[in-house]
Write an enzyme that holds these catalytic residues in place. Structure first.
Site, PDB file in Angstrom:
ATOM      1  N   THR A  70       0.854  -1.198   0.000  1.00  0.00           N
ATOM      2  CA  THR A  70       0.000   0.000   0.000  1.00  0.00           C
ATOM      3  C   THR A  70       0.887   1.245   0.000  1.00  0.00           C
ATOM      4  O   THR A  70       1.932   1.253   0.661  1.00  0.00           O
ATOM      5  CB  THR A  70      -0.883   0.008   1.275  1.00  0.00           C
TER       6      THR A  70
ATOM      7  N   ASP B  72       8.342   3.342   5.291  1.00  0.00           N
ATOM      8  CA  ASP B  72       8.569   4.706   5.770  1.00  0.00           C
ATOM      9  C   ASP B  72      10.022   4.895   6.192  1.00  0.00           C
ATOM     10  O   ASP B  72      10.549   6.007   6.134  1.00  0.00           O
ATOM     11  CB  ASP B  72       7.621   4.996   6.940  1.00  0.00           C
TER      12      ASP B  72
ATOM     13  N   LYS C 238       6.855   0.649   8.917  1.00  0.00           N
ATOM     14  CA  LYS C 238       5.790   0.787   7.947  1.00  0.00           C
ATOM     15  C   LYS C 238       4.508   1.223   8.668  1.00  0.00           C
ATOM     16  O   LYS C 238       4.420   1.161   9.872  1.00  0.00           O
ATOM     17  CB  LYS C 238       5.553  -0.545   7.228  1.00  0.00           C
TER      18      LYS C 238
ATOM     19  N   GLY D 144       2.696   4.167   7.607  1.00  0.00           N
ATOM     20  CA  GLY D 144       2.347   5.578   7.370  1.00  0.00           C
ATOM     21  C   GLY D 144       0.969   5.688   6.731  1.00  0.00           C
ATOM     22  O   GLY D 144       0.214   6.619   7.001  1.00  0.00           O
TER      23      GLY D 144
ATOM     24  N   GLU E 128      -0.287  -5.557   5.899  1.00  0.00           N
ATOM     25  CA  GLU E 128       1.030  -5.600   5.240  1.00  0.00           C
ATOM     26  C   GLU E 128       1.941  -6.608   5.938  1.00  0.00           C
ATOM     27  O   GLU E 128       2.657  -7.376   5.285  1.00  0.00           O
ATOM     28  CB  GLU E 128       1.673  -4.208   5.269  1.00  0.00           C
TER      29      GLU E 128
HETATM   30  C1  5RP Z   1       1.449   2.004   4.231  1.00  0.00           C
HETATM   31  C2  5RP Z   1       2.916   1.851   4.230  1.00  0.00           C
HETATM   32  C3  5RP Z   1       3.681   2.435   3.088  1.00  0.00           C
HETATM   33  O1  5RP Z   1       4.422   1.436   2.482  1.00  0.00           O
HETATM   34  C4  5RP Z   1       4.590   3.511   3.582  1.00  0.00           C
HETATM   35  O2  5RP Z   1       3.810   4.461   4.283  1.00  0.00           O
HETATM   36  C5  5RP Z   1       5.332   4.180   2.435  1.00  0.00           C
HETATM   37  O3  5RP Z   1       4.427   4.915   1.666  1.00  0.00           O
HETATM   38  P1  5RP Z   1       4.850   5.680   0.348  1.00  0.00           P
HETATM   39  O4  5RP Z   1       5.242   4.659  -0.665  1.00  0.00           O
HETATM   40  O5  5RP Z   1       3.591   6.433  -0.029  1.00  0.00           O
HETATM   41  O6  5RP Z   1       5.992   6.604   0.685  1.00  0.00           O
HETATM   42  O7  5RP Z   1       3.521   1.285   5.111  1.00  0.00           O
HETATM   43  O8  5RP Z   1       0.869   1.509   5.403  1.00  0.00           O
END
Ligand code: 5RP
Length: 221
Positions: free
Chosen positions: A32, A87, A97, A99, A106
């Site tokens: 995601t 993240d 992770k 974010g 996940e």
């Molecule tokens: C979502 C996540 C994402 O992988 C993480 O936030 C990175 O996001 P992005 O690719 O938009 O920088 O852990 O729950």
């Protein structure tokens, strides 16, 4: 090069990385986030002949081309390749992770996968995890009790107001929490009653990190 271009570059590289090993009965796990969305674009263009895909969020599932069968994890034996962003990552390929709030699914998909390919740009690197606030998915009635525990551990919990996960739970982001030994802290946090899952990926860390910089792309195995 802006950050989106770097994310796209990592996603394209990840697609090439797995494409050669894809078979008719392969199952691809989809993470995601914005970096993963670039990977989904590649996947959709390619219209691969695979058994299907398993998604870590409703948001990702909506983006999958109808030529792919979207499967639940219960319908498959395992996931051949799980592709997801992060993240933060460190030299040991441990991650933070969540974010985007999809950390629980996940982590389940990452754990069920044979190969976990994490796609990032250089801004996600850290020598010590925890500069990015650590997300924790919690059962609503336990939120305050969990927050008190987190403060005792030295963190500053901030409730992610208005956000509900795909599992119907709330998220607390912990700021300033020292993550000296990620593996230990991951287990310790999950031992607090009411914690559904936390965003430290150390027990099941990435197998491969694909990281793009302005001038290069690095595959860390
Ligand atoms: C979502 C996540 C994402 O992988 C993480 O936030 C990175 O996001 P992005 O690719 O938009 O920088 O852990 O729950």
């Amino acid at each position: 090069m802006n950050q989106d271009l770097k994310k796209e570059k990592s996603a394209k590289e990840a697609f090439s990385f797995i494409e050669k090993d894809i078979k008719k009965d392969s199952v691809i796990g989809i993470g995601t986030g914005t970096t993963t969305n670039f990977f989904i674009e590649e996947l959709n263009k390619a219209r691969l002949h695979v058994k299907g895909v398993v998604c870590s969020s409703d948001a990702s599932e909506k983006l999958i081309d109808s030529s792919y069968e979207v499967l639940s994890l219960n319908e498959v034996h395992s996931i051949d390749f799980y592709i997801d962003g992060a993240d933060e990552y460190n030299d040991r390929k441990e991650l933070i992770k969540g974010g985007g709030g999809a950390l629980t699914r996940e982590k389940i998909l990452a754990y069920s996968s044979d190969i976990f390919v994490c796609i990032v740009d250089e801004s996600k690197y850290t020598d010590l995890l925890g500069k990015f606030p650590l997300p924790i998915e919690v059962i609503e009635i336990a939120r305050s009790a969990i927050s008190r525990e987190l403060m005792k551990m030295g963190g500053k919990p901030i409730f992610r107001n208005g956000f509900i996960s795909d599992n119907g739970n709330q998220i607390i982001d912990i700021h300033n929490l020292p993550i000296d030994i990620p593996y230990d802290l991951e287990a310790k946090l999950n031992n607090i009653p009411g914690v559904v899952e936390n965003g430290i990926f150390a027990n099941r860390k990435a197998d491969v990190i694909i990281c793009s910089t302005d001038s290069s792309i690095e595959i860390i195995q």
